[in-house]
Design a protein around this motif. Structure first.
Motif, PDB file in Angstrom:
ATOM      1  N   PHE A  91       0.841  -1.207   0.000  1.00  0.00           N
ATOM      2  CA  PHE A  91       0.000   0.000   0.000  1.00  0.00           C
ATOM      3  C   PHE A  91       0.873   1.253   0.000  1.00  0.00           C
ATOM      4  N   GLY A  92       1.944   1.232   0.790  1.00  0.00           N
ATOM      5  CA  GLY A  92       2.840   2.389   0.851  1.00  0.00           C
ATOM      6  C   GLY A  92       3.465   2.701  -0.495  1.00  0.00           C
ATOM      7  N   LEU A  93       3.864   1.679  -1.224  1.00  0.00           N
ATOM      8  CA  LEU A  93       4.455   1.890  -2.554  1.00  0.00           C
ATOM      9  C   LEU A  93       3.402   2.364  -3.557  1.00  0.00           C
ATOM     10  N   LEU A  94       2.183   1.876  -3.414  1.00  0.00           N
ATOM     11  CA  LEU A  94       1.117   2.281  -4.336  1.00  0.00           C
ATOM     12  C   LEU A  94       0.699   3.737  -4.132  1.00  0.00           C
ATOM     13  N   GLU A  95       1.018   4.296  -2.970  1.00  0.00           N
ATOM     14  CA  GLU A  95       0.761   5.723  -2.743  1.00  0.00           C
ATOM     15  C   GLU A  95       1.519   6.586  -3.749  1.00  0.00           C
ATOM     16  N   ASP A  96       2.634   6.071  -4.266  1.00  0.00           N
ATOM     17  CA  ASP A  96       3.456   6.815  -5.230  1.00  0.00           C
ATOM     18  C   ASP A  96       3.020   6.582  -6.672  1.00  0.00           C
ATOM     19  N   VAL A  97       1.943   5.842  -6.859  1.00  0.00           N
ATOM     20  CA  VAL A  97       1.430   5.553  -8.204  1.00  0.00           C
ATOM     21  C   VAL A  97       0.144   6.363  -8.405  1.00  0.00           C
ATOM     22  N   PRO A  98       0.186   7.474  -9.143  1.00  0.00           N
ATOM     23  CA  PRO A  98      -1.001   8.332  -9.278  1.00  0.00           C
ATOM     24  C   PRO A  98      -2.239   7.589  -9.768  1.00  0.00           C
ATOM     25  N   ARG A  99      -2.071   6.678 -10.732  1.00  0.00           N
ATOM     26  CA  ARG A  99      -3.239   5.984 -11.283  1.00  0.00           C
ATOM     27  C   ARG A  99      -3.866   5.008 -10.286  1.00  0.00           C
ATOM     28  N   ALA A 100      -3.181   4.748  -9.167  1.00  0.00           N
ATOM     29  CA  ALA A 100      -3.714   3.813  -8.174  1.00  0.00           C
ATOM     30  C   ALA A 100      -4.630   4.478  -7.158  1.00  0.00           C
ATOM     31  N   ARG A 101      -4.737   5.823  -7.189  1.00  0.00           N
ATOM     32  CA  ARG A 101      -5.500   6.515  -6.145  1.00  0.00           C
ATOM     33  C   ARG A 101      -6.964   6.093  -6.058  1.00  0.00           C
ATOM     34  N   PRO A 102      -7.690   5.978  -7.170  1.00  0.00           N
ATOM     35  CA  PRO A 102      -9.094   5.539  -7.045  1.00  0.00           C
ATOM     36  C   PRO A 102      -9.228   4.151  -6.413  1.00  0.00           C
ATOM     37  N   ALA A 103      -8.392   3.207  -6.845  1.00  0.00           N
ATOM     38  CA  ALA A 103      -8.466   1.859  -6.287  1.00  0.00           C
ATOM     39  C   ALA A 103      -8.040   1.839  -4.822  1.00  0.00           C
ATOM     40  N   LEU A 104      -7.043   2.662  -4.474  1.00  0.00           N
ATOM     41  CA  LEU A 104      -6.624   2.769  -3.075  1.00  0.00           C
ATOM     42  C   LEU A 104      -7.764   3.298  -2.208  1.00  0.00           C
ATOM     43  N   ALA A 110      -4.755  -6.547  -5.311  1.00  0.00           N
ATOM     44  CA  ALA A 110      -5.904  -6.181  -6.140  1.00  0.00           C
ATOM     45  C   ALA A 110      -5.871  -4.702  -6.512  1.00  0.00           C
ATOM     46  N   VAL A 111      -5.421  -3.852  -5.592  1.00  0.00           N
ATOM     47  CA  VAL A 111      -5.279  -2.428  -5.925  1.00  0.00           C
ATOM     48  C   VAL A 111      -4.307  -2.260  -7.082  1.00  0.00           C
ATOM     49  N   LEU A 112      -3.191  -2.988  -7.023  1.00  0.00           N
ATOM     50  CA  LEU A 112      -2.191  -2.904  -8.100  1.00  0.00           C
ATOM     51  C   LEU A 112      -2.786  -3.368  -9.425  1.00  0.00           C
ATOM     52  N   THR A 113      -3.482  -4.494  -9.429  1.00  0.00           N
ATOM     53  CA  THR A 113      -3.984  -5.027 -10.701  1.00  0.00           C
ATOM     54  C   THR A 113      -5.131  -4.191 -11.261  1.00  0.00           C
ATOM     55  N   VAL A 114      -6.008  -3.680 -10.396  1.00  0.00           N
ATOM     56  CA  VAL A 114      -7.104  -2.824 -10.865  1.00  0.00           C
ATOM     57  C   VAL A 114      -6.562  -1.515 -11.428  1.00  0.00           C
ATOM     58  N   ALA A 115      -5.608  -0.926 -10.727  1.00  0.00           N
ATOM     59  CA  ALA A 115      -5.091   0.388 -11.119  1.00  0.00           C
ATOM     60  C   ALA A 115      -4.327   0.363 -12.429  1.00  0.00           C
ATOM     61  N   THR A 116      -3.788  -0.786 -12.802  1.00  0.00           N
ATOM     62  CA  THR A 116      -2.929  -0.852 -13.984  1.00  0.00           C
ATOM     63  C   THR A 116      -3.575  -1.580 -15.155  1.00  0.00           C
ATOM     64  N   GLY A 117      -4.879  -1.789 -15.072  1.00  0.00           N
ATOM     65  CA  GLY A 117      -5.580  -2.403 -16.197  1.00  0.00           C
ATOM     66  C   GLY A 117      -5.295  -3.876 -16.382  1.00  0.00           C
ATOM     67  N   MET A 118      -4.846  -4.544 -15.332  1.00  0.00           N
ATOM     68  CA  MET A 118      -4.596  -5.984 -15.427  1.00  0.00           C
ATOM     69  C   MET A 118      -5.898  -6.750 -15.222  1.00  0.00           C
ATOM     70  N   PRO A 119      -5.995  -7.973 -15.736  1.00  0.00           N
ATOM     71  CA  PRO A 119      -7.202  -8.772 -15.513  1.00  0.00           C
ATOM     72  C   PRO A 119      -7.263  -9.292 -14.082  1.00  0.00           C
ATOM     73  N   ALA A 120      -8.408  -9.817 -13.695  1.00  0.00           N
ATOM     74  CA  ALA A 120      -8.585 -10.307 -12.326  1.00  0.00           C
ATOM     75  C   ALA A 120      -7.617 -11.436 -12.001  1.00  0.00           C
ATOM     76  N   GLU A 121      -7.212 -12.223 -13.007  1.00  0.00           N
ATOM     77  CA  GLU A 121      -6.320 -13.355 -12.771  1.00  0.00           C
ATOM     78  C   GLU A 121      -4.864 -12.941 -12.603  1.00  0.00           C
ATOM     79  N   ALA A 122      -4.555 -11.653 -12.826  1.00  0.00           N
ATOM     80  CA  ALA A 122      -3.160 -11.217 -12.786  1.00  0.00           C
ATOM     81  C   ALA A 122      -2.542 -11.391 -11.403  1.00  0.00           C
TER      82      ALA A 122
END
Length: 420
Positions: free
Chosen positions: A326-339, A364-376
């Protein structure tokens, strides 16, 4: 009994009964059973109080596998390991905090260190041409609806078939297999855009960008790749999880490294293990679509389902792996909605029961934020854990063969029964 009251050699290291029992992983009374069977010798301690045991003799017995209590029907299986320690809200790999490792090293470096105890900066994994070609052909032959886990499973089988020396279980051979199998699994996955492997030749770059290109068509950047690499490190091992126990059973039977990874994949394939992040992925997408975590959580509770991504049986509080990711995803702008969606799920559920986020929700936050499929998420999990499985196999290969063979408690009809 082999008790002897000889004078102790000043240079000889002696262990107490308790120290001996701890080293062998047995009860103190079992130590004396070893003495009565002639497997250990004991002496009276100073002043005649208690018994002492030769440290070298105890260590030799431990290496021979003459340890562990016979498992009673109600006892919990315990296996000695020097790989992972889970202690309250921390997870340690070989005594080092896994979050610290994820912050400073790449996946390949941590994998190498987990296997050998040595850290090599800049370590790269490269797939051999023959194994990669065989794996790609196997993946290409699958039905169109096949998912990434299907592709990983056939890849490991194809790579095994391409390796005539796979039955060599020496440490060097097993390590060589691990260093080539993991990149083969990644590079044999098709890319989302074309459905075909990205390159014809083996890739020599870092593993995280190569895996990224197989999981999403979206462009990567440094923060995203850092989060993916950290996720691989954090998921590399987690003590005796179900898939790791399956691996150790296979290794105990002296299965080769490809077979032990196949055993791990088999146990991983379930909603309570590797596939859990896919459930959390779908939940976050629903929260984002409906604009309300409360409604989604309510639906789960009403249906009697667990809320995905919350709670973990080995952590009383928050999963430390989730906290780090979660801490690393804070630095990913596109992850904010999923976070934000994940935080709403946590706070909404906390009104009813105290459950904390686990690694599946962070993944799941990482995969949703980056357009990956659910199986990623399951794919990341499987690739990462392959290194941990190999580490456990290396440990198990040093143990007594076929020792992980529990006895069943028969509860069927009492014999003799008439012929059907």
């Amino acid at each position: 009994m082999a008790d002897q009251d000889r004078a102790q050699d000043p240079g000889e290291r002696r262990l107490s009964t308790r120290e001996t029992a701890d080293r062998l992983g047995v009860k103190p009374e079992t130590v004396y059973a070893y003495v009565s069977r002639g497997q250990l010798t004991s002496r009276r301690g100073p002043g005649g109080r208690g018994s002492t045991f030769d440290a070298k003799e105890v260590e030799a017995l431990a290496r021979r596998g003459g340890r562990r209590e016979p498992a009673s029907p109600s006892s919990e299986l315990a296996v000695r390991t020097g790989i992972t320690l889970i202690d309250r809200d921390h997870c340690y790999f070989r005594g080092v905090d896994s979050s610290e490792l994820a912050a400073h090293y790449r996946y390949e470096e941590v994998a190498e260190w987990l296997w050998t105890g040595e850290m090599h900066r800049g370590k790269r994994f490269v797939a051999p041409r023959d194994a990669l070609a065989a794996a790609r052909r196997a993946v290409a032959a699958l039905p169109a609806h096949s998912g990434p886990m299907d592709q990983l499973r056939v890849s490991v089988i194809a790579a095994a078939a391409a390796d005539p020396l796979r039955f060599d279980l020496s440490e060097r051979a097993v390590l060589d297999t691990a260093r080539t199998l993991i990149p083969t699994l990644v590079d044999a996955l098709p890319t989302p855009a074309s459905g075909q492997p990205a390159v014809e030749q083996p890739d020599t770059g870092p593993l995280a960008p190569r895996l990224w290109s197989r999981l999403t068509a979206e462009p990567s950047d440094a923060p995203c790749l850092r989060a993916l690499d950290a996720a691989l490190v954090l998921l590399i091992d987690h003590d005796l999880a179900g898939s790791t126990l399956a691996v150790r059973v296979a290794a105990s039977a002296r299965a080769h490294p490809y077979a032990i990874v196949s055993a791990g994949f088999g146990a991983l394939d379930g909603a309570l293990h590797g596939a859990a992040s896919g459930l959390a992925h779908r939940m976050l997408l629903e929260v984002l679509e409906r604009g309300s975590a409360a409604a989604v959580v309510a639906d789960h509770l009403r249906a009697g389902r667990r809320v995905p991504g919350l709670g973990h049986p080995v952590y009383p509080g928050e999963d430390p792996r989730a906290r780090t990711l979660f801490g690393l995803l804070e630095d990913v702008p596109r992850a904010r909605p999923a976070l934000q969606a994940a935080r709403e799920v946590i706070t909404t559920t906390a009104r009813h029961t105290e459950l904390h986020a686990n690694i599946d929700l962070a993944l799941a936050v990482l995969t949703v934020a980056t357009g990956m499929p659910a199986e990623a998420g399951e794919t990341v999990f499987a690739v990462a854990r392959t290194a941990g499985w190999v580490a456990h196999a290396l440990e198990e290969y040093e143990e007594t063969p076929a020792r992980l063979r529990p006895r069943g408690q028969y509860c069927g009809p009492r014999p003799p029964q008439p012929l059907p």
